[in-house]
Design a protein around this motif. Structure first.
Motif, short mmCIF file in Angstrom:
data_model
loop_
_atom_site.label_atom_id
_atom_site.label_comp_id
_atom_site.label_asym_id
_atom_site.label_seq_id
_atom_site.Cartn_x
_atom_site.Cartn_y
_atom_site.Cartn_z
N GLY A 163 -16.02 -13.58 10.74
CA GLY A 163 -16.66 -12.75 9.73
C GLY A 163 -15.59 -12.10 8.86
N LYS A 164 -16.03 -11.24 7.94
CA LYS A 164 -15.06 -10.56 7.08
C LYS A 164 -14.31 -9.50 7.89
N PRO A 165 -13.06 -9.19 7.50
CA PRO A 165 -12.36 -8.11 8.22
C PRO A 165 -13.14 -6.80 8.09
N ASP A 166 -13.24 -6.07 9.19
CA ASP A 166 -14.02 -4.83 9.15
C ASP A 166 -13.18 -3.62 8.75
N ILE A 167 -11.84 -3.79 8.74
CA ILE A 167 -10.96 -2.68 8.35
C ILE A 167 -10.18 -3.09 7.11
N VAL A 168 -10.29 -2.32 6.06
CA VAL A 168 -9.54 -2.60 4.82
C VAL A 168 -8.83 -1.32 4.40
N HIS A 169 -7.52 -1.38 4.32
CA HIS A 169 -6.73 -0.22 3.88
C HIS A 169 -6.18 -0.49 2.49
N ASP A 170 -6.49 0.39 1.56
CA ASP A 170 -5.91 0.30 0.23
C ASP A 170 -4.52 0.95 0.26
N VAL A 171 -3.49 0.18 -0.02
CA VAL A 171 -2.13 0.72 0.08
C VAL A 171 -1.39 0.73 -1.26
N MET A 172 -2.18 0.63 -2.33
CA MET A 172 -1.57 0.61 -3.67
C MET A 172 -0.68 1.83 -3.90
N ASP A 173 -1.09 2.97 -3.35
CA ASP A 173 -0.32 4.19 -3.61
C ASP A 173 1.05 4.21 -2.90
N VAL A 174 1.26 3.29 -1.95
CA VAL A 174 2.58 3.24 -1.30
C VAL A 174 3.25 1.88 -1.52
N LEU A 175 2.78 1.20 -2.57
CA LEU A 175 3.24 -0.17 -2.82
C LEU A 175 4.76 -0.26 -3.01
N ASP A 176 5.35 0.71 -3.68
CA ASP A 176 6.80 0.68 -3.90
C ASP A 176 7.55 0.59 -2.58
N ARG A 177 7.14 1.43 -1.64
CA ARG A 177 7.84 1.43 -0.34
C ARG A 177 7.49 0.21 0.49
N LYS A 178 6.26 -0.28 0.33
CA LYS A 178 5.91 -1.53 1.02
C LYS A 178 6.84 -2.66 0.55
N LEU A 179 7.06 -2.73 -0.74
CA LEU A 179 7.95 -3.77 -1.27
C LEU A 179 9.38 -3.57 -0.78
N GLU A 180 9.80 -2.31 -0.64
CA GLU A 180 11.13 -2.03 -0.09
C GLU A 180 11.23 -2.54 1.34
N ALA A 181 10.17 -2.34 2.10
CA ALA A 181 10.17 -2.80 3.50
C ALA A 181 10.25 -4.32 3.56
N ILE A 182 9.50 -4.98 2.67
CA ILE A 182 9.55 -6.45 2.63
C ILE A 182 10.97 -6.91 2.25
N LYS A 183 11.53 -6.24 1.25
CA LYS A 183 12.89 -6.62 0.80
C LYS A 183 13.94 -6.39 1.87
N ALA A 184 13.69 -5.42 2.75
CA ALA A 184 14.68 -5.12 3.81
C ALA A 184 14.91 -6.36 4.68
N HIS A 185 13.89 -7.20 4.82
CA HIS A 185 14.05 -8.44 5.60
C HIS A 185 14.64 -9.51 4.68
N ARG A 186 15.79 -9.19 4.15
CA ARG A 186 16.34 -9.98 3.05
C ARG A 186 16.53 -11.45 3.39
N SER A 187 17.00 -11.76 4.61
CA SER A 187 17.28 -13.16 4.94
C SER A 187 16.00 -14.00 4.91
N GLN A 188 14.86 -13.35 5.06
CA GLN A 188 13.59 -14.08 5.10
C GLN A 188 12.80 -14.00 3.79
N THR A 189 13.02 -12.97 3.03
CA THR A 189 12.09 -12.69 1.93
C THR A 189 12.71 -12.76 0.54
N GLU A 190 14.03 -12.91 0.49
CA GLU A 190 14.69 -12.79 -0.81
C GLU A 190 14.14 -13.78 -1.83
N ALA A 191 13.89 -15.02 -1.38
CA ALA A 191 13.43 -16.04 -2.31
C ALA A 191 12.05 -15.69 -2.88
N SER A 192 11.13 -15.25 -2.01
CA SER A 192 9.78 -14.95 -2.52
C SER A 192 9.75 -13.67 -3.33
#
Ligand SMILES: [Zn+2]
Length: 225
Positions: A163-192
């Motif tokens: 079924g559809k996920p029953d929990i949805v969190h809107d994280v737009m307001d912390v998107l900058d830091r989310k992207l920083e966290a993704i970038k921190a895994h540089r060896s895996q994420t730099e290309a994307s």
């Protein structure tokens, strides 16, 4: 988001948390909720190694350990546990033994919420095996003491079964830091990440929906066909 006493994040690879959970983690730590991350492996068999490559098989474990620590810093996680399992082999481990390691953390931190992978719906064998061990560990507690379990699922057709996920969190307001966290895994994420800058710049609606909303399924028991 529901108020939590303590949140336990349990994934097998550094960066498993980055795309679908980092915003949720940031919102919890911002609200003063303690978050523990029980990361199974160092992802030492990972294939992406930066663009241009800056890591090799020898250096990757150390690099990924440092990347994980940095991502935790960005997300406000102060309690990182590295369980020392071997990457790409969790499915061959004894599930009870993996569950023992996770159960020890559960007993220590007494979480009100655990976030992990939905076994059978998480695509990678390590994801399914680790998620199964996490749930096995949680099930050792009597029902009235058991934390809620939010699962990530993304195998093809999973919505048809779960079924559809029953929990949805809107994280737009912390998107900058989310992207920083993704970038921190540089060896895996730099290309994307390089490609995303364009999507972000163009305010690509589909991309923003994907990165700005984090979805979970509350675990309700094994899925029987
Ligand atoms: Zn993974």
């Amino acid at each position: 988001m529901e108020k939590e006493r303590h949140v336990l994040i349990a994934f097998p690879h550094p960066d498993d948390e980055a795309f679908g959970v980092a915003g949720t983690i940031i919102k919890f730590t911002d609200a003063g909720v303690p978050v523990t991350y029980a990361c199974g492996t160092l992802g030492e068999m990972g294939r992406n190694m930066g663009k241009p490559f800056f890591a090799n098989r020898e250096t990757l474990p150390d690099i990924r350990r440092e990347e994980l620590k940095k991502a935790c810093q960005v997300m406000g996680i102060q309690d990182l546990r590295m369980l020392g399992l071997r990457d790409k082999t969790i499915e061959f481990e004894d599930e009870e033994e993996v569950a023992d390691k996770i159960f020890a953390v559960i007993q220590e931190v007494n979480p009100s919420l655990i976030i992990t992978f939905y076994p059978g719906f998480a695509v990678h064998p390590d994801h399914d095996a680790y998620g199964a061990a996490v749930i096995r560990a949680a099930m050792r507690l009597p029902a009235e003491e058991r934390p809620k379990i939010y699962c990530k699922a993304f195998s093809e057709g999973c919505v048809d079964i779960l079924g559809k996920p029953d929990i949805v969190h809107d994280v737009m307001d912390v998107l900058d830091r989310k992207l920083e966290a993704i970038k921190a895994h540089r060896s895996q994420t730099e290309a994307s990440v390089a490609q995303w800058q364009d999507s972000l710049g163009n305010k690509d609606e589909e991309f923003l929906q994907w990165v700005g909303k984090e979805t979970f399924w509350t675990y309700k028991g094994p899925v029987v066909d």
